[in-house]
Scaffold this motif. Structure first.
Motif, mmCIF file in Angstrom:
data_model
loop_
_atom_site.group_PDB
_atom_site.id
_atom_site.type_symbol
_atom_site.label_atom_id
_atom_site.label_comp_id
_atom_site.label_asym_id
_atom_site.label_seq_id
_atom_site.Cartn_x
_atom_site.Cartn_y
_atom_site.Cartn_z
ATOM 1 N N GLU A 167 37.218 32.698 49.599
ATOM 2 C CA GLU A 167 37.861 33.827 50.285
ATOM 3 C C GLU A 167 37.949 35.053 49.367
ATOM 4 O O GLU A 167 37.579 36.167 49.753
ATOM 5 N N GLN A 168 38.387 34.825 48.129
ATOM 6 C CA GLN A 168 38.559 35.938 47.197
ATOM 7 C C GLN A 168 37.220 36.524 46.744
ATOM 8 O O GLN A 168 37.093 37.721 46.542
ATOM 9 N N ALA A 169 36.236 35.658 46.584
ATOM 10 C CA ALA A 169 34.917 36.129 46.148
ATOM 11 C C ALA A 169 34.329 37.079 47.183
ATOM 12 O O ALA A 169 33.801 38.143 46.849
ATOM 13 N N ARG A 170 34.451 36.698 48.436
ATOM 14 C CA ARG A 170 33.901 37.567 49.491
ATOM 15 C C ARG A 170 34.716 38.853 49.608
ATOM 16 O O ARG A 170 34.165 39.929 49.836
ATOM 17 N N ALA A 171 36.023 38.735 49.420
ATOM 18 C CA ALA A 171 36.888 39.926 49.536
ATOM 19 C C ALA A 171 36.640 40.919 48.407
ATOM 20 O O ALA A 171 36.849 42.124 48.579
ATOM 21 N N THR A 172 36.199 40.439 47.256
ATOM 22 C CA THR A 172 36.025 41.339 46.106
ATOM 23 C C THR A 172 34.560 41.658 45.815
ATOM 24 O O THR A 172 34.258 42.248 44.775
ATOM 25 N N GLY A 173 33.663 41.284 46.709
ATOM 26 C CA GLY A 173 32.247 41.547 46.420
ATOM 27 C C GLY A 173 31.801 40.791 45.171
ATOM 28 O O GLY A 173 31.036 41.302 44.375
ATOM 29 N N PHE A 174 32.328 39.572 45.013
ATOM 30 C CA PHE A 174 31.934 38.696 43.889
ATOM 31 C C PHE A 174 32.210 39.383 42.547
ATOM 32 O O PHE A 174 31.406 39.307 41.629
ATOM 33 N N ASN A 175 33.335 40.061 42.500
ATOM 34 C CA ASN A 175 33.734 40.798 41.289
ATOM 35 C C ASN A 175 34.245 39.799 40.239
ATOM 36 O O ASN A 175 35.406 39.386 40.254
ATOM 37 N N LEU A 176 33.366 39.430 39.322
ATOM 38 C CA LEU A 176 33.664 38.367 38.360
ATOM 39 C C LEU A 176 34.904 38.636 37.498
ATOM 40 O O LEU A 176 35.791 37.784 37.423
ATOM 41 N N PRO A 177 34.983 39.797 36.822
ATOM 42 C CA PRO A 177 36.176 40.001 35.991
ATOM 43 C C PRO A 177 37.460 40.074 36.805
ATOM 44 O O PRO A 177 38.503 39.603 36.354
ATOM 45 N N ALA A 178 37.381 40.645 38.002
ATOM 46 C CA ALA A 178 38.590 40.725 38.836
ATOM 47 C C ALA A 178 38.997 39.330 39.312
ATOM 48 O O ALA A 178 40.188 38.985 39.319
ATOM 49 N N LEU A 179 38.025 38.510 39.682
ATOM 50 C CA LEU A 179 38.330 37.142 40.125
ATOM 51 C C LEU A 179 38.941 36.330 38.988
ATOM 52 O O LEU A 179 39.911 35.595 39.174
ATOM 53 N N ALA A 180 38.345 36.481 37.792
ATOM 54 C CA ALA A 180 38.860 35.751 36.630
ATOM 55 C C ALA A 180 40.309 36.168 36.365
ATOM 56 O O ALA A 180 41.166 35.330 36.075
ATOM 57 N N ASP A 181 40.559 37.448 36.514
ATOM 58 C CA ASP A 181 41.897 37.976 36.297
ATOM 59 C C ASP A 181 42.868 37.425 37.353
ATOM 60 O O ASP A 181 43.967 36.991 37.033
ATOM 61 N N ARG A 182 42.429 37.416 38.597
ATOM 62 C CA ARG A 182 43.313 36.954 39.678
ATOM 63 C C ARG A 182 43.624 35.461 39.551
ATOM 64 O O ARG A 182 44.733 35.030 39.814
ATOM 65 N N PHE A 183 42.626 34.676 39.163
ATOM 66 C CA PHE A 183 42.834 33.227 39.040
ATOM 67 C C PHE A 183 43.358 32.831 37.650
ATOM 68 O O PHE A 183 43.629 31.666 37.400
ATOM 69 N N GLU A 184 43.439 33.825 36.762
ATOM 70 C CA GLU A 184 43.901 33.594 35.385
ATOM 71 C C GLU A 184 43.058 32.522 34.693
ATOM 72 O O GLU A 184 43.562 31.533 34.148
ATOM 73 N N VAL A 185 41.753 32.713 34.785
ATOM 74 C CA VAL A 185 40.797 31.867 34.061
ATOM 75 C C VAL A 185 39.841 32.810 33.329
ATOM 76 O O VAL A 185 39.894 34.024 33.519
ATOM 77 N N SER A 186 38.966 32.255 32.506
ATOM 78 C CA SER A 186 38.022 33.123 31.812
ATOM 79 C C SER A 186 36.869 33.515 32.753
ATOM 80 O O SER A 186 36.616 32.822 33.752
ATOM 81 N N VAL A 187 36.188 34.603 32.404
ATOM 82 C CA VAL A 187 35.035 35.021 33.218
ATOM 83 C C VAL A 187 33.939 33.944 33.217
ATOM 84 O O VAL A 187 33.401 33.630 34.279
ATOM 85 N N PRO A 188 33.598 33.349 32.053
ATOM 86 C CA PRO A 188 32.568 32.295 32.107
ATOM 87 C C PRO A 188 32.967 31.129 33.017
ATOM 88 O O PRO A 188 32.121 30.564 33.712
ATOM 89 N N ALA A 189 34.261 30.777 33.027
ATOM 90 C CA ALA A 189 34.705 29.680 33.895
ATOM 91 C C ALA A 189 34.540 30.063 35.367
ATOM 92 O O ALA A 189 34.080 29.262 36.186
ATOM 93 N N MET A 190 34.885 31.300 35.689
ATOM 94 C CA MET A 190 34.744 31.748 37.078
ATOM 95 C C MET A 190 33.270 31.857 37.462
ATOM 96 O O MET A 190 32.864 31.499 38.570
ATOM 97 N N ARG A 191 32.455 32.318 36.527
ATOM 98 C CA ARG A 191 31.017 32.438 36.814
ATOM 99 C C ARG A 191 30.432 31.054 37.142
ATOM 100 O O ARG A 191 29.671 30.903 38.093
ATOM 101 N N LEU A 192 30.819 30.073 36.336
ATOM 102 C CA LEU A 192 30.313 28.722 36.569
ATOM 103 C C LEU A 192 30.787 28.201 37.923
ATOM 104 O O LEU A 192 30.014 27.587 38.672
ATOM 105 N N ARG A 193 32.051 28.465 38.231
ATOM 106 C CA ARG A 193 32.603 27.991 39.511
ATOM 107 C C ARG A 193 31.825 28.608 40.683
ATOM 108 O O ARG A 193 31.451 27.913 41.621
#
Lengths: 372, 193
Positions: B156-182
């Motif tokens: 849901e968040q990925a589609r809402a943010t246009g797959f904005n990796l740093p913003a997603l990592a920030d929102r989920f409080e994980v690292s960018v590489p972890a979010m990228r892998l997910r």
């Protein structure tokens, strides 16, 4: 409509201490060469425009050679009727207003070089919002947040030179570099493409936002497998494969070879020389990490022998990870970083190797004095 | 020794469901991992400068990132790591919760995890193909990834943010590489990202 995104060329950078027959820094020439080849590729692609997202020059006092290369390549694009826009990056933006921005010179030669404050440029159907680097990061964040697509234009592109928090860097933090939260990209979500500069590796932090990365690997931290220029098809959907294409441009090879365990290896010189038989080392910049090595064992390495073994490389260096030996023997040679530091600061008219060796001697003497 | 009885992804999803039923729905990131650990599972979370100095911790295996004392129901996290990255704290806690739910019922022991064990971006052969100890660490990492970045929320968040990796990592409080892998594993990354 197709455009090409290029970034972080760092014209004028000098690295290592190798010079050609005329005394010119080889790495500086590498950077000119790879930029020229990038423009060769652009001419073949025939895009409507080329966007350079900052750090065209390595510093705000570019040499005549660096300026000459920039102007020559811009002229080639102009002759091919390809529009070229470049924004100022943190490297080439002077801190004081009293210092003229090097882009003021490019402007006099007719280039769309944006510095100081944002500009909106229009080339037919294409509108470009160009946001240059500002040392006032809040100001820059405000510029990006306030940017809106031009409703009259068919395609809207924004170009900015900025880091984003959390993204993998390929070098240490730089003075003056701006790093903003990733949420800033949400404010430019309506642009068809956001051309970003500053990160030296290709990355796509948002579906419409891309770092093209640098053309050359300018530090050991940069071990990105692919370097090049980005072709963007603005008619394609961003999620389609056709939207983006990275055209690889091969720079000089930079290799960190497999580490040798100094604690387990009896004859380090022999083990290091054996690595010289590896493939792809011709003209490369090579580093060999030596782990768990004592000062004594490291000092006993036969430099002449390994120098000969790696003769076909442009540059060879060892990266020791010392273990305490309990001995008061001084460190026999300055680390590679010091050699590079000194080499870059060799005064005009002085032989670089002599200067670096003298620096190493002083370091060794100092180590002896303090009993290191 | 018997194989773990729970599948990591299913166990993390079940834990999230349990939390939502007993407390409140998780409608936006970040997943309240500390609350899940403390309120739902009764775990106490504490920090120490060097986990090797704690009773029961091995002193000869290098620095530790996290430790689960299953008997006392305490999760210890390395203070230095936490200071460097708040996301690391969350991942270590989620990893230790994974051990508690997946492995303590089976092997009845506490867990001491080195930095190499607690890996946000671990990939490689399936857990079943690894040696037993590595297998357990891999499962705990899988569990942590699922707990901190649940598929429905990431999608849901990925589609809402246009797959904005740093913003997603920030929102989920994980690292960018972890979010990228997910995102990559969920096949949500745009080409060349």
């Amino acid at each position: 409509m197709k455009i090409v995104h290029i970034s972080d060329t760092h014209l004028g950078v000098r690295e290592l201490h190798h010079t050609d027959a005329e005394g010119r820094n080889v790495r500086e020439l590498d950077v000119y060469d790879v930029f020229t080849r990038a423009i060769d590729r652009v001419l073949g692609l025939k895009p409507a425009a080329v966007l350079h997202s900052g750090d065209l020059f390595h510093g705000y006092h570019p040499s005549a050679a660096a300026l000459g290369v920039a102007l020559d390549q811009i002229e080639r694009l102009r002759a091919a009727e390809i529009d070229f826009v470049v924004i100022g990056g943190n490297h080439e933006t002077p801190r004081g207003r009293a210092i003229a921005h090097p882009f003021s010179l490019l402007e006099r030669f007719g280039a769309d070089a944006v510095y100081g404050e944002p500009r909106l440029l229009r080339f037919g159907d294409l509108s470009i919002t160009a946001i240059p680097h500002s040392h006032d990061h809040e100001e820059m964040a405000g510029w990006i947040a306030a940017a809106d697509p031009d409703p009259e234009a068919r395609f809207n592109v924004l170009v900015a030179h900025v880091g984003l928090e959390g993204l993998t860097k390929v070098g240490a933090g730089e003075p003056g570099a701006a790093e903003l939260p990733g949420e800033i990209l949400e404010s430019v979500a309506d642009f068809d493409y956001v051309a970003l500069g500053h990160l030296h590796q290709f990355d796509r932090p948002r579906v419409n936002a891309v770092y093209a990365g640098s053309l050359e690997r300018l530090s050991w931290a940069d071990h990105v497998p692919r370097k090049g220029i980005v072709e963007v098809d603005l008619d394609a959907e961003p999620m389609d494969k056709a939207f983006l294409r990275l055209h690889e441009i091969e720079g000089r090879s930079r290799k960190r070879l497999a580490a040798i365990d100094g604690g387990k290896t009896r004859d380090l010189t022999k083990s290091i020389c054996r690595l010289a038989k590896g493939k792809g080392l011709e003209g490369a910049i090579v580093r060999v990490p030596i782990a768990n090595v004592s000062f004594e064992k490291f000092g006993a390495i036969d430099r002449r022998k390994i120098g000969e073994a790696f003769e076909r490389c442009l540059h060879f260096e060892l990266e020791p990870d010392f273990v305490e030996s309990g001995s008061s023997a001084p460190q026999p040679a300055a680390p590679a970083e010091l050699r590079d530091f000194l080499a870059q600061r060799t005064p005009a008219g002085v032989d670089s190797e002599v200067f670096v060796t003298r620096g190493e001697t002083y370091m060794t003497r100092a180590a002896e004095d303090i009993g290191a | 020794m018997a194989a773990p009885t729970l599948e990591p992804v299913a166990a993390a999803q079940a834990l999230l469901r349990d939390f939502e039923e007993r407390y409140e729905p998780i409608e936006a990131p970040p997943v309240p991992v500390e609350r899940i650990a403390s309120a739902l599972l009764g775990l106490y979370i504490d920090e120490a400068d060097d986990l090797r100095t704690l009773p029961g911790a091995p002193a000869d295996q290098g620095r530790l990132s996290g430790m689960l004392d299953a008997e006392a129901m305490v999760i210890w996290v390395d203070r230095g790591e936490v200071r460097r990255s708040p996301g690391r704290r969350r991942f270590t806690i989620a990893h230790e919760v994974g051990h508690l739910l997946l492995h303590v019922p089976v092997v009845h022991e506490s867990f001491c995890d080195r930095p190499a064990d607690v890996q946000e971006i671990e990939e490689g052969p399936p857990a079943s193909e690894l040696p037993e100890l590595r297998q357990r660490e891999r499962e705990a990492n899988l569990f942590a990834r699922e707990l901190l970045m649940p598929e429905f929320l990431v999608n849901e968040q990925a589609r809402a943010t246009g797959f904005n990796l740093p913003a997603l990592a920030d929102r989920f409080e994980v690292s960018v590489p972890a979010m990228r892998l997910r995102l990559r594993l969920l096949k949500l990354l745009p080409p060349l990202a």
